[in-house]
Design an enzyme around this catalytic site. Structure first.
Site, mmCIF file in Angstrom:
data_model
loop_
_atom_site.group_PDB
_atom_site.id
_atom_site.type_symbol
_atom_site.label_atom_id
_atom_site.label_comp_id
_atom_site.label_asym_id
_atom_site.label_seq_id
_atom_site.Cartn_x
_atom_site.Cartn_y
_atom_site.Cartn_z
ATOM 1 N N ARG A 1 0.851 -1.191 0.000
ATOM 2 C CA ARG A 1 0.000 0.000 0.000
ATOM 3 C C ARG A 1 0.888 1.244 0.000
ATOM 4 O O ARG A 1 1.994 1.224 0.573
ATOM 5 C CB ARG A 1 -0.891 0.033 1.242
ATOM 6 C CG ARG A 1 -2.053 -0.932 1.187
ATOM 7 C CD ARG A 1 -3.145 -0.477 0.216
ATOM 8 N NE ARG A 1 -4.263 -1.382 0.171
ATOM 9 C CZ ARG A 1 -4.451 -2.331 -0.748
ATOM 10 N NH1 ARG A 1 -3.577 -2.498 -1.713
ATOM 11 N NH2 ARG A 1 -5.515 -3.094 -0.721
ATOM 12 N N HIS B 1 -1.111 0.811 -9.856
ATOM 13 C CA HIS B 1 -1.838 -0.177 -9.040
ATOM 14 C C HIS B 1 -2.388 -1.313 -9.922
ATOM 15 O O HIS B 1 -3.588 -1.580 -9.943
ATOM 16 C CB HIS B 1 -2.985 0.487 -8.242
ATOM 17 C CG HIS B 1 -3.394 -0.318 -7.041
ATOM 18 N ND1 HIS B 1 -3.759 0.227 -5.845
ATOM 19 C CD2 HIS B 1 -3.507 -1.661 -6.855
ATOM 20 C CE1 HIS B 1 -4.084 -0.727 -4.977
ATOM 21 N NE2 HIS B 1 -3.941 -1.887 -5.587
HETATM 22 P P1 NDP Z 1 -2.167 -11.794 3.898
HETATM 23 O O1 NDP Z 1 -3.069 -11.268 4.964
HETATM 24 O O2 NDP Z 1 -2.415 -13.145 3.354
HETATM 25 O O3 NDP Z 1 -0.662 -11.756 4.445
HETATM 26 C C1 NDP Z 1 -0.141 -10.679 5.140
HETATM 27 C C2 NDP Z 1 1.273 -11.028 5.601
HETATM 28 O O4 NDP Z 1 1.835 -9.873 6.235
HETATM 29 C C3 NDP Z 1 1.311 -12.157 6.628
HETATM 30 O O5 NDP Z 1 2.425 -12.974 6.399
HETATM 31 C C4 NDP Z 1 1.455 -11.406 7.950
HETATM 32 O O6 NDP Z 1 2.116 -12.139 8.959
HETATM 33 C C5 NDP Z 1 2.320 -10.246 7.514
HETATM 34 N N1 NDP Z 1 2.204 -9.139 8.467
HETATM 35 C C6 NDP Z 1 1.094 -8.464 8.845
HETATM 36 N N2 NDP Z 1 1.395 -7.533 9.753
HETATM 37 C C7 NDP Z 1 2.727 -7.636 9.972
HETATM 38 C C8 NDP Z 1 3.631 -6.966 10.815
HETATM 39 N N3 NDP Z 1 3.230 -5.986 11.650
HETATM 40 N N4 NDP Z 1 4.918 -7.327 10.778
HETATM 41 C C9 NDP Z 1 5.343 -8.321 9.969
HETATM 42 N N5 NDP Z 1 4.538 -9.008 9.136
HETATM 43 C C10 NDP Z 1 3.245 -8.664 9.141
HETATM 44 O O7 NDP Z 1 -2.181 -10.707 2.753
HETATM 45 P P2 NDP Z 1 -1.992 -10.934 1.171
HETATM 46 O O8 NDP Z 1 -0.721 -11.643 0.940
HETATM 47 O O9 NDP Z 1 -3.226 -11.489 0.585
HETATM 48 O O10 NDP Z 1 -1.901 -9.407 0.678
HETATM 49 C C11 NDP Z 1 -0.930 -8.530 1.212
HETATM 50 C C12 NDP Z 1 -1.221 -7.109 0.781
HETATM 51 O O11 NDP Z 1 -0.900 -6.935 -0.591
HETATM 52 C C13 NDP Z 1 -2.694 -6.670 0.846
HETATM 53 O O12 NDP Z 1 -3.088 -6.356 2.160
HETATM 54 C C14 NDP Z 1 -2.680 -5.455 -0.052
HETATM 55 O O13 NDP Z 1 -2.306 -4.324 0.699
HETATM 56 C C15 NDP Z 1 -1.579 -5.767 -1.066
HETATM 57 N N6 NDP Z 1 -2.135 -6.064 -2.395
HETATM 58 C C16 NDP Z 1 -1.745 -5.268 -3.439
HETATM 59 C C17 NDP Z 1 -2.186 -5.522 -4.710
HETATM 60 C C18 NDP Z 1 -1.708 -4.715 -5.858
HETATM 61 O O14 NDP Z 1 -2.209 -4.899 -6.985
HETATM 62 N N7 NDP Z 1 -0.749 -3.837 -5.676
HETATM 63 C C19 NDP Z 1 -3.116 -6.619 -4.988
HETATM 64 C C20 NDP Z 1 -3.458 -7.401 -3.839
HETATM 65 C C21 NDP Z 1 -2.975 -7.109 -2.576
HETATM 66 P P3 NDP Z 1 1.481 -13.490 9.565
HETATM 67 O O15 NDP Z 1 1.612 -14.508 8.447
HETATM 68 O O16 NDP Z 1 2.318 -13.794 10.709
HETATM 69 O O17 NDP Z 1 0.047 -13.178 9.865
HETATM 70 C C1 OXD Z 2 -6.021 -5.623 -3.338
HETATM 71 C C2 OXD Z 2 -5.516 -4.637 -4.286
HETATM 72 O O1 OXD Z 2 -5.989 -5.396 -2.124
HETATM 73 O O2 OXD Z 2 -5.815 -4.744 -5.494
HETATM 74 O O3 OXD Z 2 -6.482 -6.689 -3.822
HETATM 75 O O4 OXD Z 2 -4.770 -3.746 -3.911
#
Ligand code: NDP
Ligand code: OXD
Length: 309
Positions: free
Chosen positions: A224, A272
């Protein structure tokens, strides 16, 4: 059952038509002409206006058109105790994997500098270490990050990941929590951010993080925009400490016309699109989750809202 859809206007009709075909027994309404919101039980949303969801008196579930739910949780008037389902799936994983491996390879082979050298017809032969000596680090080892880390490791990069809780992923050196953060950064030459936006990750890509990376590191942010402290990134690039950045997400989207990232020679801006949900593949996933929810079956994409992501 009435479902209201809030998506970008440009693709609104496409989404409405597609969701009608996928859920023929439900009434699908578009947010611009939603009728009586008291009838609405399901809101399928991307960046809903703050305060809007609370006006739906019989809302049973909120569906995020996206993996992230930060765009919903940001609403200070979000009705409490309404479950939230996010959208995940193979299609999103594959697209993010493509984006991340493309840009990691691009930075690894220093394509931005070679591309710039072509402008002046410079024959810039850069001798690089092979990928097994290049430390790539993925912040966030969830649905997307773990998949990207596996792919980078399978390609041959010296891959690590960092998450909140401990993980074990074959071929990936796993770090977690604050204790593991500095060591993770110190061995990372190309950093990928795939964290969710939460109070603890807001502004995480700042001057302290950049200083903890080795000289000449590159960063890729497809998490983000709010993960990044923009001025700190520009300072780290201008000082030469960081070599280059690829940015897919921004504080304000679309990125403002006068934002310095647009013209910065070391920044690639992508709009994005790392893993954009489309109504075809995304619609299937969303409709499947809604069917499971309505049937009272477990929904794997149900979010634990108390975790904040
Ligand atoms: P998930 O919820 O599956 O995974 C999030 C990961 O981040 C987990 O491994 C979690 O740890 C880790 N995490 C969360 N908080 C912390 C912290 N404080 N410190 C360290 N690690 C942390 O999310 P996704 O993989 O599905 O998606 C991740 C992000 O990607 C979305 O939230 C979105 O913002 C972004 N995104 C962007 C897109 C784009 O087109 N640019 C498209 C889709 C998503 P743990 O495993 O221990 O819970
Ligand atoms: C998502 C994104 O969160 O597109 O899926 O950013």
């Amino acid at each position: 059952m009435s479902i209201v859809l809030k998506v970008g206007e440009a693709r609104g009709q496409w989404w409405v038509d597609h969701m009608k075909a996928l859920l023929p027994d439900q009434e699908i309404r578009f947010f611009l002409d939603p009728g009586n919101l008291d009838d609405v039980e399901i809101a399928v949303v991307w960046k809903p206006e703050p305060g809007w969801l609370k006006t739906m008196k019989n809302l049973k579930v909120i569906v995020s058109i996206g993996a992230g739910i930060d765009h919903i949780l940001v609403d200070p008037e979000l009705p409490k105790d309404i479950p939230i389902i996010r959208t995940t799936g193979d299609d999103l994983r594959v697209r993010m994997r493509e984006y991340v491996t493309l840009h990691v390879l691009r930075h690894h082979r220093r394509i931005p500098e070679i591309y710039a050298a072509q402008e002046t017809r410079e024959w810039l032969q850069i001798i690089e270490p092979p990928m097994y000596e290049r430390g790539v680090g993925v912040m966030g080892l969830g649905n997307l990050g773990a998949d990207c880390a596996r792919a980078l490791s399978a390609l041959g990069f010296k891959t690590a990941g960092w998450s909140r809780s401990a993980k074990s992923i074959e071929g990936v050196e796993c770090f977690h929590g604050e204790d593991g953060f500095k060591a993770f950064l110190a061995r990372t030459n190309i950093l990928v951010c795939l964290l969710p936006l939460t109070p603890s990750t807001h502004g995480i890509m700042n001057k302290d993080l950049f200083a903890a990376l080795p000289e000449n590191s590159c960063v890729i942010n497809s998490g983000r925009g709010e993960h990044m402290v923009d001025d700190d990134l520009i300072a780290a690039l201008d000082s030469g400490h960081l070599r280059a950045a690829t940015l897919d997400v921004f504080h304000q989207e679309p990125l403002q016309n006068d934002h310095p990232f647009w013209d910065h020679p070391k920044v690639l801006v992508t709009p994005h699109v790392a893993s954009l949900i489309d109504p075809v593949a995304g619609g299937e996933i969303i409709a499947g989750n809604i069917r499971r929810f309505l049937a009272g079956e477990p929904v794997p994409d149900m979010v634990d809202v108390s975790r904040g992501y």
